[in-house]
Design a protein around this motif. Structure first.
Motif, PDB file in Angstrom:
ATOM      1  N   ALA A 189      19.559  32.888 -28.880  1.00 39.87           N
ATOM      2  CA  ALA A 189      19.774  34.345 -28.873  1.00 39.87           C
ATOM      3  C   ALA A 189      21.255  34.685 -28.956  1.00 39.87           C
ATOM      4  CB  ALA A 189      19.162  34.953 -27.621  1.00 39.87           C
ATOM      5  N   GLN A 190      22.115  33.861 -28.354  1.00 40.22           N
ATOM      6  CA  GLN A 190      23.559  34.119 -28.409  1.00 40.22           C
ATOM      7  C   GLN A 190      24.183  33.611 -29.699  1.00 40.22           C
ATOM      8  OE1 GLN A 190      24.514  33.747 -23.626  1.00 40.22           O
ATOM      9  NE2 GLN A 190      26.129  33.413 -25.099  1.00 40.22           N
ATOM     10  N   LEU A 191      23.546  32.626 -30.307  1.00 45.38           N
ATOM     11  CA  LEU A 191      24.091  32.016 -31.519  1.00 45.38           C
ATOM     12  C   LEU A 191      23.704  32.789 -32.773  1.00 45.38           C
ATOM     13  CD1 LEU A 191      25.734  29.380 -31.942  1.00 45.38           C
ATOM     14  CD2 LEU A 191      23.579  28.235 -32.440  1.00 45.38           C
ATOM     15  N   ASN A 192      22.501  33.344 -32.760  1.00 48.42           N
ATOM     16  CA  ASN A 192      21.958  33.994 -33.954  1.00 48.42           C
ATOM     17  C   ASN A 192      22.784  35.216 -34.374  1.00 48.42           C
ATOM     18  OD1 ASN A 192      19.993  34.438 -36.014  1.00 48.42           O
ATOM     19  ND2 ASN A 192      19.132  36.077 -34.758  1.00 48.42           N
ATOM     20  N   GLY A 193      23.097  35.274 -35.661  1.00 45.57           N
ATOM     21  CA  GLY A 193      23.815  36.423 -36.217  1.00 45.57           C
ATOM     22  C   GLY A 193      25.321  36.332 -36.156  1.00 45.57           C
ATOM     23  N   PHE A 194      25.858  35.235 -35.607  1.00 46.18           N
ATOM     24  CA  PHE A 194      27.320  35.130 -35.502  1.00 46.18           C
ATOM     25  C   PHE A 194      27.953  35.002 -36.891  1.00 46.18           C
ATOM     26  CE2 PHE A 194      31.234  32.623 -35.128  1.00 46.18           C
ATOM     27  CZ  PHE A 194      31.939  33.407 -34.227  1.00 46.18           C
ATOM     28  N   ILE A 195      29.008  35.792 -37.126  1.00 46.82           N
ATOM     29  CA  ILE A 195      29.722  35.768 -38.405  1.00 46.82           C
ATOM     30  C   ILE A 195      30.904  34.811 -38.313  1.00 46.82           C
ATOM     31  CG2 ILE A 195      30.986  37.117 -40.112  1.00 46.82           C
ATOM     32  CD1 ILE A 195      28.027  37.784 -39.974  1.00 46.82           C
ATOM     33  N   ILE A 196      30.939  33.853 -39.211  1.00 51.73           N
ATOM     34  CA  ILE A 196      32.032  32.874 -39.277  1.00 51.73           C
ATOM     35  C   ILE A 196      33.084  33.417 -40.235  1.00 51.73           C
ATOM     36  CG2 ILE A 196      32.654  30.484 -39.817  1.00 51.73           C
ATOM     37  CD1 ILE A 196      29.674  29.788 -39.352  1.00 51.73           C
ATOM     38  N   GLU A 197      34.168  33.921 -39.679  1.00 52.32           N
ATOM     39  CA  GLU A 197      35.243  34.476 -40.503  1.00 52.32           C
ATOM     40  C   GLU A 197      36.139  33.349 -41.025  1.00 52.32           C
ATOM     41  OE1 GLU A 197      35.746  37.432 -41.494  1.00 52.32           O
ATOM     42  OE2 GLU A 197      34.609  38.771 -40.193  1.00 52.32           O
ATOM     43  N   PRO A 198      36.620  33.449 -42.258  1.00 55.98           N
ATOM     44  CA  PRO A 198      37.529  32.429 -42.781  1.00 55.98           C
ATOM     45  C   PRO A 198      38.750  32.239 -41.893  1.00 55.98           C
ATOM     46  CG  PRO A 198      36.785  33.874 -44.537  1.00 55.98           C
ATOM     47  CD  PRO A 198      36.308  34.479 -43.251  1.00 55.98           C
ATOM     48  N   GLU A 199      39.106  30.972 -41.668  1.00 59.27           N
ATOM     49  CA  GLU A 199      40.294  30.561 -40.919  1.00 59.27           C
ATOM     50  C   GLU A 199      40.213  30.876 -39.418  1.00 59.27           C
ATOM     51  OE1 GLU A 199      42.146  28.593 -42.467  1.00 59.27           O
ATOM     52  OE2 GLU A 199      41.378  29.055 -44.452  1.00 59.27           O
ATOM     53  N   ASN A 200      39.057  31.299 -38.929  1.00 62.92           N
ATOM     54  CA  ASN A 200      38.885  31.534 -37.490  1.00 62.92           C
ATOM     55  C   ASN A 200      38.114  30.366 -36.879  1.00 62.92           C
ATOM     56  OD1 ASN A 200      40.193  33.956 -37.691  1.00 62.92           O
ATOM     57  ND2 ASN A 200      38.390  35.227 -37.415  1.00 62.92           N
ATOM     58  N   GLU A 201      38.753  29.657 -35.941  1.00 58.14           N
ATOM     59  CA  GLU A 201      38.119  28.499 -35.319  1.00 58.14           C
ATOM     60  C   GLU A 201      36.895  28.922 -34.507  1.00 58.14           C
ATOM     61  OE1 GLU A 201      39.274  25.559 -31.685  1.00 58.14           O
ATOM     62  OE2 GLU A 201      40.784  25.753 -33.268  1.00 58.14           O
ATOM     63  N   VAL A 202      35.815  28.148 -34.646  1.00 53.85           N
ATOM     64  CA  VAL A 202      34.568  28.428 -33.930  1.00 53.85           C
ATOM     65  C   VAL A 202      34.333  27.338 -32.889  1.00 53.85           C
ATOM     66  CG1 VAL A 202      32.069  28.746 -34.126  1.00 53.85           C
ATOM     67  CG2 VAL A 202      33.590  29.572 -35.946  1.00 53.85           C
ATOM     68  N   ASN A 210      27.549  30.619 -20.716  1.00 52.25           N
ATOM     69  CA  ASN A 210      26.639  31.140 -19.679  1.00 52.25           C
ATOM     70  C   ASN A 210      25.178  31.215 -20.112  1.00 52.25           C
ATOM     71  OD1 ASN A 210      28.922  31.603 -17.993  1.00 52.25           O
ATOM     72  ND2 ASN A 210      29.281  33.551 -19.032  1.00 52.25           N
ATOM     73  N   ALA A 211      24.848  30.752 -21.318  1.00 52.41           N
ATOM     74  CA  ALA A 211      23.448  30.774 -21.742  1.00 52.41           C
ATOM     75  C   ALA A 211      22.659  29.630 -21.114  1.00 52.41           C
ATOM     76  CB  ALA A 211      23.345  30.685 -23.260  1.00 52.41           C
ATOM     77  N   SER A 212      23.331  28.509 -20.837  1.00 56.01           N
ATOM     78  CA  SER A 212      22.660  27.349 -20.248  1.00 56.01           C
ATOM     79  C   SER A 212      23.703  26.395 -19.691  1.00 56.01           C
ATOM     80  CB  SER A 212      21.808  26.636 -21.309  1.00 56.01           C
ATOM     81  OG  SER A 212      21.260  25.438 -20.797  1.00 56.01           O
ATOM     82  N   ASN A 213      23.283  25.585 -18.722  1.00 55.41           N
ATOM     83  CA  ASN A 213      24.138  24.502 -18.224  1.00 55.41           C
ATOM     84  C   ASN A 213      23.420  23.164 -18.328  1.00 55.41           C
ATOM     85  OD1 ASN A 213      22.224  24.779 -16.259  1.00 55.41           O
ATOM     86  ND2 ASN A 213      23.627  25.333 -14.615  1.00 55.41           N
ATOM     87  N   ASN A 214      22.365  23.132 -19.137  1.00 57.41           N
ATOM     88  CA  ASN A 214      21.589  21.919 -19.358  1.00 57.41           C
ATOM     89  C   ASN A 214      22.166  21.172 -20.551  1.00 57.41           C
ATOM     90  OD1 ASN A 214      19.592  20.046 -20.272  1.00 57.41           O
ATOM     91  ND2 ASN A 214      18.026  21.173 -19.150  1.00 57.41           N
ATOM     92  N   GLU A 215      22.817  20.048 -20.277  1.00 62.29           N
ATOM     93  CA  GLU A 215      23.502  19.310 -21.345  1.00 62.29           C
ATOM     94  C   GLU A 215      22.532  18.863 -22.429  1.00 62.29           C
ATOM     95  OE1 GLU A 215      26.012  15.161 -22.062  1.00 62.29           O
ATOM     96  OE2 GLU A 215      25.606  15.864 -20.030  1.00 62.29           O
ATOM     97  N   SER A 216      21.335  18.475 -22.041  1.00 62.07           N
ATOM     98  CA  SER A 216      20.360  17.962 -22.999  1.00 62.07           C
ATOM     99  C   SER A 216      19.982  19.011 -24.044  1.00 62.07           C
ATOM    100  CB  SER A 216      19.110  17.483 -22.258  1.00 62.07           C
ATOM    101  OG  SER A 216      18.117  17.071 -23.179  1.00 62.07           O
ATOM    102  N   VAL A 217      19.595  20.211 -23.598  1.00 61.49           N
ATOM    103  CA  VAL A 217      19.173  21.240 -24.564  1.00 61.49           C
ATOM    104  C   VAL A 217      20.376  21.804 -25.320  1.00 61.49           C
ATOM    105  CG1 VAL A 217      17.117  21.842 -23.259  1.00 61.49           C
ATOM    106  CG2 VAL A 217      19.216  23.081 -22.812  1.00 61.49           C
ATOM    107  N   MET A 218      21.537  21.879 -24.665  1.00 61.41           N
ATOM    108  CA  MET A 218      22.743  22.327 -25.359  1.00 61.41           C
ATOM    109  C   MET A 218      23.077  21.380 -26.501  1.00 61.41           C
ATOM    110  SD  MET A 218      25.040  23.405 -22.054  1.00 61.41           S
ATOM    111  CE  MET A 218      26.561  23.508 -22.983  1.00 61.41           C
ATOM    112  N   THR A 219      22.931  20.074 -26.252  1.00 60.80           N
ATOM    113  CA  THR A 219      23.240  19.075 -27.263  1.00 60.80           C
ATOM    114  C   THR A 219      22.271  19.148 -28.436  1.00 60.80           C
ATOM    115  OG1 THR A 219      24.317  17.540 -25.727  1.00 60.80           O
ATOM    116  CG2 THR A 219      23.313  16.581 -27.693  1.00 60.80           C
ATOM    117  N   ILE A 220      21.009  19.470 -28.169  1.00 56.29           N
ATOM    118  CA  ILE A 220      20.031  19.600 -29.252  1.00 56.29           C
ATOM    119  C   ILE A 220      20.431  20.744 -30.188  1.00 56.29           C
ATOM    120  CG2 ILE A 220      17.657  20.291 -29.772  1.00 56.29           C
ATOM    121  CD1 ILE A 220      16.786  18.700 -27.307  1.00 56.29           C
ATOM    122  N   VAL A 221      20.794  21.899 -29.617  1.00 52.40           N
ATOM    123  CA  VAL A 221      21.189  23.044 -30.450  1.00 52.40           C
ATOM    124  C   VAL A 221      22.501  22.750 -31.175  1.00 52.40           C
ATOM    125  CG1 VAL A 221      21.717  25.504 -30.476  1.00 52.40           C
ATOM    126  CG2 VAL A 221      20.012  24.619 -28.877  1.00 52.40           C
ATOM    127  N   ALA A 222      23.447  22.149 -30.457  1.00 46.24           N
ATOM    128  CA  ALA A 222      24.740  21.808 -31.077  1.00 46.24           C
ATOM    129  C   ALA A 222      24.540  20.825 -32.227  1.00 46.24           C
ATOM    130  CB  ALA A 222      25.689  21.221 -30.036  1.00 46.24           C
TER     131      ALA A 222
END
Length: 438
Positions: A189-202, A210-222
């Protein structure tokens, strides 16, 4: 009574004079020091003087080159694309400085007003044709810059990209378990719709803060995002490999993240056009897609030097096993190594092949435990199974030369009588006793 009446009349006359002085005359609009309309100073100007100054400033701005930057895409506009209303701008200023009649003693405040300007149809046509976007927010940003007569180039940000007007440049899907779906949906929900602007580090960690502190599920999305980024032309600034071969995504395409240990996924786009992350969870499947306006180069990803890494067999002694016993303490699993490259082809046909990652997943060695309860024997003898602590069975180094020989201990002779300590059976069943020459 007459005295009071005279005093009242005089007071009203003075009051009326002051009010008339404040509000009448061409100089009534004169602004205090520092006041502006657009970027034009209107300090101590009459209404007519304001009109002349504003018309001159607008004429100069419209006759100059008006360059708009959408990301890194340049769009050249002309003064005919804008319609300024100077009279309405002055009326807007008048309303902003208007005071109640009874507050004539208050000082005029410093005012900074914008010019009133509208977009002619040609402006919208140029923006839509050259960006493939029908985004009213772009027009709003351009008009706001024009209302202050900002100098070129005027940079505007794309707040959204319509999928219908963009092209998908990459995607990745990962099957989820039922227990993972709810928490991964929060991250998505926090990731969806994010605009990646040229030359702006993401930064992935910053995007999902603050969406999660579960390393396992964070790593799956990453990992899903990283796999998509690898298939684009974006530069990868930071990525961490898993220690073991991943099962949720192809090896070499995972990205381990952990904000506490400062493990992040970071990347930057050097494209001339913005891109958009579309992240969804449907029917137990995570999907991350990257959409972009036309202008991104073509990308192909390939792997080289992919091969399995053979595990070793490790022998280890244990005092908990009975003499002659053995146990497998750890099953063996093969490791893996591979190198990932990608080739980026620009519109002019130029190709560039770059190394993306070198991945090595160590094998899991087989560990066999042997009993340490064995009878010491002559090291020069050569019968039985040879083993060496913590050595590969194929290892021929000095450290791993045979040090012990396994033989069955003899406690009684064939007729049942006791035999000396240290006696043992040979392969033919004979008993060898200490000092025996057999």
């Amino acid at each position: 009574m007459r005295l009071f009446t005279k005093f009242t009349i005089i007071t009203l006359l003075v009051f009326g004079f002051l009010v008339s002085f404040e509000y009448n005359g061409d100089k009534a609009l004169a602004a205090p020091k520092g006041s502006t309309i657009g970027n034009v100073s209107i300090e101590n100007l009459s209404k007519e003087e304001m009109k002349k100054q504003l018309n001159a400033a607008v004429d100069t701005w419209q006759s100059s080159e008006i360059l708009i930057m959408v990301g890194e895409k340049e769009i050249l506009l002309t003064g005919e694309d804008f319609k300024f209303d100077i009279n309405a701008s002055i009326r807007q200023y008048e309303l902003s400085i208007e005071k109640p009649w009874y507050a004539f003693w208050e000082k005029k405040r410093i005012v900074h007003e914008s010019l009133i300007v509208e977009a002619n149809p040609t402006l919208k046509e140029k923006i839509e044709n050259q960006t493939n976007l029908k985004d009213e927010n772009l027009i709003t940003q351009i008009l706001e810059a024009a209302s202050y007569l900002k100098s070129s180039p005027i940079k505007v940000a794309v707040k959204d990209i319509s999928i219908d007007q963009a092209e998908r440049i990459s995607f990745e899907t990962i099957a989820l378990s039922e227990s993972q779906t709810a928490e991964i949906s929060k991250i998505v929900a926090q990731l969806n719709g994010f605009i990646i602007e040229p030359e702006n580090e993401v930064s992935f960690n910053e995007l999902i803060a603050n969406a999660s502190n579960n390393e396992s599920v964070m790593t799956i999305v990453a990992s899903a995002l990283y796999s998509s980024v690898v298939q684009s032309s974006f530069e990868i600034l930071e990525r961490h490999q898993a220690n073991e071969i991943p099962t949720y995504v192809n090896p070499g395409y995972e990205a381990v993240v952990n904000p506490i240990f400062k493990k992040d996924l970071r990347f930057v786009s050097h494209s001339k056009v913005p891109a958009k992350i579309v992240a969804t969870v449907n029917s137990g499947e995570l999907k991350i897609e990257l959409y972009s306006l036309r202008g991104n180069p073509k990308v192909s990803v390939f792997e080289e030097d992919k091969k399995n890494v053979k595990p070793r067999t490790i022998y280890r002694y244990s005092s908990y096993l009975e003499e002659g016993e053995r146990e497998i303490a750890q099953q063996s699993e093969s490791g893996l190594q591979l190198v990932i490259y990608r080739t980026v082809t620009n519109d002019d046909g130029n190709e560039k092949t770059e190394l993306i990652s070198q991945n090595y997943y160590a094998p899991q060695n087989e560990i066999i435990e042997l009993s340490s309860k064995q009878t010491p024997v002559d090291l020069n003898s050569a019968s039985g199974e040879e083993v060496s602590e913590e050595c590969n069975e194929d290892d021929t180094s000095d450290v791993c030369k045979p040090t012990t020989t396994k033989r069955k201990k003899a406690t009684k002779s064939k007729n049942g009588s006791p035999v000396p300590e240290g006696s043992y059976y040979t392969e033919t069943g004979d008993i060898v006793t200490p000092g025996d020459s057999k």
